[in-house]
Design an enzyme around this catalytic site. Structure first.
Site, PDB file in Angstrom:
ATOM      1  N   ARG A  91     -43.022 -36.685 -11.828  1.00  9.71           N
ATOM      2  CA  ARG A  91     -43.828 -37.497 -12.737  1.00  9.71           C
ATOM      3  C   ARG A  91     -45.092 -38.024 -12.068  1.00  9.71           C
ATOM      4  O   ARG A  91     -46.109 -38.226 -12.731  1.00  9.71           O
ATOM      5  CB  ARG A  91     -42.999 -38.665 -13.275  1.00  9.71           C
ATOM      6  CG  ARG A  91     -42.024 -38.195 -14.346  1.00  9.71           C
ATOM      7  CD  ARG A  91     -41.219 -39.332 -14.902  1.00  9.71           C
ATOM      8  NE  ARG A  91     -40.604 -38.951 -16.166  1.00  9.71           N
ATOM      9  CZ  ARG A  91     -39.806 -39.728 -16.866  1.00  9.71           C
ATOM     10  NH1 ARG A  91     -39.533 -40.941 -16.444  1.00  9.71           N
ATOM     11  NH2 ARG A  91     -39.302 -39.303 -18.004  1.00  9.71           N
TER      12      ARG A  91
ATOM     13  N   LYS B 211     -23.905 -34.189 -27.128  1.00 11.97           N
ATOM     14  CA  LYS B 211     -23.385 -34.583 -28.444  1.00 11.97           C
ATOM     15  C   LYS B 211     -24.304 -34.169 -29.571  1.00 11.97           C
ATOM     16  O   LYS B 211     -25.512 -34.373 -29.513  1.00 11.97           O
ATOM     17  CB  LYS B 211     -23.245 -36.105 -28.482  1.00 11.97           C
ATOM     18  CG  LYS B 211     -22.127 -36.626 -27.612  1.00 11.97           C
ATOM     19  CD  LYS B 211     -21.990 -38.103 -27.826  1.00 11.97           C
ATOM     20  CE  LYS B 211     -20.755 -38.643 -27.118  1.00 11.97           C
ATOM     21  NZ  LYS B 211     -20.669 -40.091 -27.304  1.00 11.97           N
TER      22      LYS B 211
ATOM     23  N   GLY C 173     -34.480 -34.881 -21.017  1.00 16.38           N
ATOM     24  CA  GLY C 173     -34.374 -35.314 -19.628  1.00 16.38           C
ATOM     25  C   GLY C 173     -33.546 -34.386 -18.760  1.00 16.38           C
ATOM     26  O   GLY C 173     -34.016 -33.885 -17.735  1.00 16.38           O
TER      27      GLY C 173
ATOM     28  N   GLY D  73     -36.675 -38.735 -23.832  1.00 18.84           N
ATOM     29  CA  GLY D  73     -36.553 -39.252 -25.193  1.00 18.84           C
ATOM     30  C   GLY D  73     -37.814 -39.044 -26.011  1.00 18.84           C
ATOM     31  O   GLY D  73     -37.752 -38.709 -27.196  1.00 18.84           O
TER      32      GLY D  73
END
Ligand code: ADP
Ligand code: MG
Length: 404
Positions: A46, A206, A361, A384
């Site tokens: 980053r 999920k 991520g 996100g």
């Protein structure tokens, strides 16, 4: 394959290329929320991703003050100081980076006003102040004090309306940084003008966290491949047994709606046809792992990866696609014995001629670990945020920047 030049036309926000920065003091929001190990930066992806913007501003004759958060401090916390980040940045950019320990108030404003063109300073972790996440206007105003313009290059935080990502844009002329632009062009481009066939590979833990991603992608794609833990709920919906696998039986109906919509519109849907199943999803399970057809998974085992025949099917659709979006590991990739599906998909994408975009991520982490990040068209730095963008949501940090 690089992004088509025409996709740049998708981006309407004012960027630093539209600003005359000479002699100006620029407050630049970056996402330096990086992993630390022993008070040192463990992964500087980053930080490196923000260098083009920082370099462009310094070269253009600006003085730069960087602001970022790190972790989730409850008040001031020396363990979450940005000092190790400032040190790594100084090494990468080849000039000193002063860390301003306190950064709101008259002293900081004085320090900011004293900056000369080409100077680079960093403000301490902005989340040491609870006002940041509350998007407190007085705090945002203090943050802006002494600066002439605001640049948002923190794509990974653009889905949050915080003082340093959104509020401050009310007090200074706001511009997008080059990373923010690159992210929006890459992720927006696959949504709005994908070259076809367009393949989406969606995995992860999920299905409940990916429903909005699926809803947004299903009408746009030509082929949808589903793997990872979330595939188990789709298998349940088709009447398969998934043993002790991670699954969400209460999401079966929603899963069925997705498969019906894909198949009802003549699109191709790929669910696992074989899987790796193990007594447990951690390293202890590795010795008891084996490959099974999806209709033969023993009830005492958990699905932990996709199997070789499924990977062959992925290889075929990856080979045909002109645009590929991937989010979500295809197995429990943190355990090397269960990382095969995830690694193979990364390799197949990297060597395909398609436009390849990776979001999420853990997915980005898997691509970095495989050493394949620079073989992709784009690996998003925003976990996100990249998913919210794909979901079609407006990101507050982007909305706060005026159009060109
Ligand atoms: P991303 O961060 O890329 O959006 P997610 O957060 O949705 O991805 O999911 C990542 C997690 O999914 C990983 O920690 C991985 O272990 C887990 N996962 C993938 N496949 C399975 C599986 N079959 N069973 C349990 N967990 C899985
Ligand atoms: Mg994740």
């Amino acid at each position: 394959m690089p992004l088509a030049a025409s996709t740049a036309a998708l981006f309407h926000k004012r960027t630093i290329r539209d600003a005359d920065v000479r002699g100006k003091r620029a407050l630049v929001r970056v996402d330096f929320n990086v992993p630390l190990e022993n008070a040192s930066v463990a992964d500087d992806t980053r930080i490196r991703a923000a260098l083009p913007t920082v370099r462009a501003l310094l070269k253009g004759g600006a003085a730069v003050g960087l602001v970022s958060h790190l972790g989730r401090p409850k008040g001031r916390d020396p363990k979450l100081s940005l000092a190790p980040v400032a040190k790594r940045l100084a090494g990468l950019i080849g000039q000193p980076v002063a860390l301003l320990d306190e950064y709101v108030g008259p002293e900081v404003e004085r320090a900011v006003r004293a900056m000369n063109p080409g100077d680079l300073v960093m403000l301490e972790n902005v989340r040491f102040h609870p006002e940041e996440e509350k998007n407190d206007p007085a705090f945002a105003k203090q943050l802006a004090a002494g600066f002439d313009l605001y640049v948002n290059d923190a794509f990974g935080t653009a889905h949050r309306a915080h003082a340093s990502t959104e509020g401050v844009a009310r007090f200074l002329p706001a511009y997008a940084g080059l990373l923010l632009e690159k992210e929006l062009v890459a992720l927006g481009g696959i949504l709005d003008q994908p070259k076809r066939p367009f393949l989406a590979i969606i995995g992860g833990a999920k299905v409940s966290t990916k429903m909005d991603v699926l809803r947004s992608l299903v009408p746009r794609v030509d082929t949808l491949a589903i793997g990872g833990g979330m595939a188990n709920t789709f298998l349940l919906a088709m009447g398969r047994e998934v043993g002790r696998s991670l699954a969400e039986p209460d999401k079966e109906t929603e899963a069925r709606l997705v498969t019906d919509e894909v198949e009802g519109n003549g699109k191709e849907l790929l669910l696992p046809v074989d899987v790796v199943a193990a007594p447990s999803a951690d390293a202890d399970g590795a010795s008891g792992a084996a490959t099974y057809d999806v209709d033969e998974v023993p009830s005492h085992l958990a699905i932990v990866d996709v199997g070789p025949r499924t990977i062959d099917r992925y290889a075929r659709v990856i080979g045909n696609a002109k645009t590929i979006f991937w989010n979500g590991p295809l197995g429990v990739f943190e355990v090397p014995a269960f990382a095969n599906g995830t690694r193979r998909v990364a390799e197949l994408m990297a060597s395909s001629g398609a436009t390849t975009v990776v979001g999420g991520g853990e997915s980005a982490q898997a691509v970095e670990e495989a050493g394949l990040a620079d073989k992709m068209t784009h690996v998003s730095t925003g976990g996100g945020a990249s998913l919210e963008l794909i979901e079609g949501k407006t990101l507050p940090g982007v909305a706060a920047i005026p159009d060109r």
